[in-house]
Design a protein around this motif. Structure first.
Motif, PDB file in Angstrom:
ATOM      1  N   ASN A   1      81.526  60.519  -0.896  1.00 50.97           N
ATOM      2  CA  ASN A   1      82.554  59.677  -0.118  1.00 50.97           C
ATOM      3  C   ASN A   1      82.321  58.086  -0.056  1.00 50.97           C
ATOM      4  OD1 ASN A   1      84.941  59.351   0.848  1.00 50.97           O
ATOM      5  ND2 ASN A   1      84.859  60.849   2.285  1.00 50.97           N
ATOM      6  N   GLU A   2      83.199  57.507  -0.008  1.00 48.61           N
ATOM      7  CA  GLU A   2      82.853  55.894   0.071  1.00 48.61           C
ATOM      8  C   GLU A   2      84.004  55.265   0.832  1.00 48.61           C
ATOM      9  OE1 GLU A   2      84.493  53.608  -3.867  1.00 48.61           O
ATOM     10  OE2 GLU A   2      82.484  54.894  -4.260  1.00 48.61           O
ATOM     11  N   ALA A   3      83.873  54.373   1.524  1.00 43.76           N
ATOM     12  CA  ALA A   3      84.802  53.391   2.223  1.00 43.76           C
ATOM     13  C   ALA A   3      84.266  51.900   2.199  1.00 43.76           C
ATOM     14  CB  ALA A   3      84.889  53.760   3.782  1.00 43.76           C
ATOM     15  N   THR A   4      85.260  51.251   2.099  1.00 42.67           N
ATOM     16  CA  THR A   4      84.775  49.739   1.940  1.00 42.67           C
ATOM     17  C   THR A   4      85.503  49.014   3.396  1.00 42.67           C
ATOM     18  OG1 THR A   4      84.696  49.623  -0.292  1.00 42.67           O
ATOM     19  CG2 THR A   4      84.908  47.410   0.715  1.00 42.67           C
ATOM     20  N   TYR A   5      84.509  48.092   3.980  1.00 38.91           N
ATOM     21  CA  TYR A   5      85.072  47.430   5.240  1.00 38.91           C
ATOM     22  C   TYR A   5      84.464  46.040   5.269  1.00 38.91           C
ATOM     23  CZ  TYR A   5      86.385  46.683   9.987  1.00 38.91           C
ATOM     24  OH  TYR A   5      86.949  46.283  11.056  1.00 38.91           O
ATOM     25  N   THR A   6      85.371  44.972   5.663  1.00 41.72           N
ATOM     26  CA  THR A   6      84.558  43.678   5.728  1.00 41.72           C
ATOM     27  C   THR A   6      84.465  43.356   7.168  1.00 41.72           C
ATOM     28  OG1 THR A   6      85.515  42.988   3.636  1.00 41.72           O
ATOM     29  CG2 THR A   6      84.736  41.336   5.320  1.00 41.72           C
ATOM     30  N   PHE A   7      83.350  43.310   7.782  1.00 47.79           N
ATOM     31  CA  PHE A   7      82.982  42.903   9.035  1.00 47.79           C
ATOM     32  C   PHE A   7      83.442  41.542   9.251  1.00 47.79           C
ATOM     33  CE2 PHE A   7      80.340  46.612   8.514  1.00 47.79           C
ATOM     34  CZ  PHE A   7      80.748  47.565   9.549  1.00 47.79           C
ATOM     35  N   LYS A   8      84.374  41.152  10.282  1.00 45.30           N
ATOM     36  CA  LYS A   8      84.769  39.906  10.558  1.00 45.30           C
ATOM     37  C   LYS A   8      83.734  39.246  11.589  1.00 45.30           C
ATOM     38  CE  LYS A   8      89.139  40.488   8.633  1.00 45.30           C
ATOM     39  NZ  LYS A   8      88.589  40.939   7.288  1.00 45.30           N
TER      40      LYS A   8
END
Length: 154
Positions: free
Chosen positions: A120-127
């Motif tokens: 499984n995969e998920a993409t996130y950009t930490f701000k």
């Protein structure tokens, strides 16, 4: 048994509303190109320790993005401490060796279910920099409450 005319009106209104709702839902899905998942990556859970890239879980900086490969197992994540940069897209690629787990980063939209045999995969950009707690939201056994990790954003 006779049906009152107001009851007929309400039945007609309810069934009509349901038909309109389903038609709109179907047309929007078709217009947006929604399809069932087709490119599901499968992994033999017994061979995870020998299959790249999960045989060396960790953080890999690719320049414009960061890939994190992690493995969930009873009752831990590998790696347990994940350091990523702020402002870069981070893709979490996760598998599990044994039972169903979850990979949830508290305070973000990252919430994946880890099922044996599937990646499984998920993409996130930490701000913002900080420390984010990772929890397992699927009961996985007697040590479930100890299954946690930490994402450190710098």
């Amino acid at each position: 048994m006779p049906v009152h005319r107001y009851e007929k009106w309400w039945l007609t209104f309810g069934i009509g509303t349901l038909a309109v709702f389903l038609a709109v839902l179907g047309l929007r899905a078709f217009a947006s190109g929604h399809t069932p998942p087709g490119s599901v990556l499968t992994v033999d859970p017994e061979l995870i320790d020998t299959i790249a890239p999960w045989n060396a879980p960790g953080v890999y900086d690719r320049g414009d993005r960061v890939d994190v490969y992690l493995v969930g197992q009873a009752f831990s994540y590998a790696p347990n401490r994940i350091e990523v940069p702020v402002g870069k897209p981070v893709t979490f690629h996760a598998v599990t060796k044994d039972v169903v787990h979850s990979f949830t980063i508290v305070g973000t939209t990252v919430n994946m279910m880890l099922i044996p045999g599937y990646a499984n995969e998920a993409t996130y950009t930490f701000k913002a920099p900080g420390r984010y707690l990772v929890l397992c939201n699927e009961y996985c056994g007697v040590g479930h409450q100890f299954m946690q990790a930490e994402v450190i954003v710098r």
